[in-house]
Design an enzyme around this catalytic site. Sequence first.
Site, PDB file in Angstrom:
ATOM      1  N   ASP A 171      -4.553   8.358  10.471  1.00 11.92           N
ATOM      2  CA  ASP A 171      -3.021   8.120  10.878  1.00 11.92           C
ATOM      3  C   ASP A 171      -2.733   8.485  11.883  1.00 11.92           C
ATOM      4  OD1 ASP A 171      -2.062   6.348   8.502  1.00 11.92           O
ATOM      5  OD2 ASP A 171      -2.717   8.283   7.400  1.00 11.92           O
ATOM      6  N   GLU A 184       0.929  -1.230  -0.038  1.00  7.88           N
ATOM      7  CA  GLU A 184       0.092  -0.138  -0.107  1.00  7.88           C
ATOM      8  C   GLU A 184       0.929   1.221  -0.115  1.00  7.88           C
ATOM      9  OE1 GLU A 184      -2.748  -0.269   3.417  1.00  7.88           O
ATOM     10  OE2 GLU A 184      -3.686  -2.075   2.567  1.00  7.88           O
TER      11      GLU A 184
END
Length: 236
Positions: free
Chosen positions: A47, A36
């Site tokens: 994140d 990814e």
Amino acid sequence: MIKRPALGVYIVAGWPSAEVYREAVARLSGLVDFFELGVPTKNPKYDGPYIRAAHREVAAPVWDKPAAPTYLMAYWEDYAARPAELFNLAAEVGARGVLAPDLLVDYPGDLEQYLALSKEFGLAPVFFLPSKFPHSLARRIAAAGPDFIYLGLYAATGIELPVYVERNISIVKGLAPEVPLVAGFAIDRPEKAVKAVKAGADGVVVGTAFMRRLKSSVEEGLRFLWEIKQALVGLR
């Protein structure tokens, strides 16, 4: 399409430097089953702190394509006004598909547009589900025949919270039994990877823990992933 038990790795494209990134990508071939690649963004909202910092540190993305199947991970927020640009980038770098972690959470009305663009550019759909999700949504995306569904085990990457990980994995597999399921967020030890697969996941994605070690050296990052790979191979 991934094969169980698969090991995926997440890395921000071009981080921590173009030279280290290129070396890591080249040497990871044969070790990881899929990549990814994170598209650098100013607002990596799902994140954790470490990957947020990594996004800020990238001077310019590097789009060297790994040998393993690769998925471009980008926030839909950055491309909502011009989504074809994102799919064109994915096609240009040879990615199999586009994974937008905020699509189903913040832009559910754009799902059909995402599917149409995936078809137009010859890409496979892939979807991210957060740790809390409507069951009807899981069934809906499963019907689109994605390469996989990525289940975020926690609220943000690299941050472990007290949630029912095994239960969530079991629920998604029950709702979408024919679709490969990968689990990620806070996979930082071989034991956690094994635990996720034993709970029903078809693979895991390692991001923060790998990137921390990669920042020290490519060798350290590779050793860490090798340990996880060996633990997963033992489940076959």
